[in-house]
Enzyme design. Structure first.
Site: not given
Length: 321
Positions: A42-43
């Site tokens: 995930l960012d």
């Protein structure tokens, strides 16, 4: 009896502001392992479900990467950024005053992104271009041209909206924040959905919040806070057989049959689900033995899962977060 090294699947609720790789590093330290695998990242801005694998269970991650995802997100209409999310630099702030952002107009823009679509990923993404990450090229000012990829968005629904004013580079701008929920195939960029909705409405848009709530049958409500030292991370590992049971039909063998299978012999068994190309094999003591295909009543091994190894063999120098 020697203690076994940690083996299982760990569901982690990633907090905002740290990278997925830092989460992996913390998990390595807390489990005392040299290596831990993951089923997608995930960012840093995003929160929610990360799936990690320890020990032989890392072999299950291949089958988790391609599962569908569910996200909740907030799309801000009226401001665009170079990364299509709040971590980027604003590139335009036209606001929403001169655009039709009525509920009907928004629904038309959102509906255009449902179904099987060709989506151009966000420029600031981890996709490789000639062996280099797109975000590295973009941050160095190099032109990045990414090809569209086919993805499926089975649900894209607006669940709430709020109009308010924000300040961008010293100027007040009227924006609309849309709360949305998205069910999509692996490889879909929710940031790109926001970008394309903003483009269709003529306002520009970016994500201000993103949370992954599910990956296939696994939910963030069952995940742990990896930064909470009071959490017993080892105890939180889901057993390999339990994870496999949620992904595949299961064949149960006795100890002798399981040994024959791991020794490379073909073992006769009834197919538990003729529609499923892969089945999991568990011993009567519920230890996962392998993943197999079933052909004419005989099991063919796709992936073996060895018996647990002693903890001392898996531990190395603790990785610092």
């Amino acid at each position: 009896m020697l203690a076994s090294a940690p083996d299982g699947i760990l569901l982690v609720d990633k907090p905002q502001g740290i990278s997925s790789h830092r989460v992996v590093s913390i998990a390595r330290r807390r489990l005392g392992l040299k290596k831990i695998g993951h089923a997608g990242t995930l960012d840093p801005m995003a929160t929610g479900l990360l799936i990690l694998g320890a020990g032989p269970s890392t072999r299950l991650l291949t089958h988790l990467v391609g599962l569908g995802k569910t996200y909740t997100a907030t799309i801000r209409l009226g401001v665009s950024t170079d990364s299509d999310d709040a971590d980027g630099t604003p590139t335009a702030a036209v606001g929403v005053r001169d655009a039709d952002v009525s509920a009907d107009a928004v629904e038309r823009a959102v509906a255009a992104q449902r179904g099987t679509i060709d989506q151009v990923p966000s420029t600031v993404s981890a996709i490789k271009v000639d062996g280099r990450r797109a975000y590295d090229l973009a941050r160095k000012g190099e032109e990045v041209v990414l090809r569209a990829r086919t993805v499926t968005v089975s649900r894209f629904e607006v669940t709430g909206r709020e109009e308010h004013t924000v300040t961008v580079d010293g100027t007040d701008v009227t924006v609309v924040d849309l709360d949305v929920v998205v069910d999509c195939s692996s490889g879909t960029y929710v940031r790109a959905l926001a970008r394309d909705v903003g483009a269709a409405l003529g306002t520009g848009a970016h994500l201000t919040a993103l949370r992954r709530t599910a990956v296939g049958p696994f939910a963030v409500t069952d995940a742990v806070d990896i930064e909470d030292d009071s959490v017993d991370v080892t105890a939180a590992l889901a057993r390999p057989a339990d994870v496999a049971r949620r992904l595949f039909p299961v064949v149960t063998l006795d100890a002798a049959e399981a040994k024959d299978l791991t020794d490379g012999k073909r073992v006769a068994a009834e197919h538990p689900d003729s529609e499923a190309p892969v089945a999991a094999v568990a011993r009567e003591d519920d230890r996962l033995v392998g993943l197999v295909s079933v052909h004419r009543g005989r099991l063919r091994v796709i992936t073996n899962f060895p018996a647990p190894t002693p903890a001392s063999a898996a531990r190395g120098t603790e990785a610092r977060p």
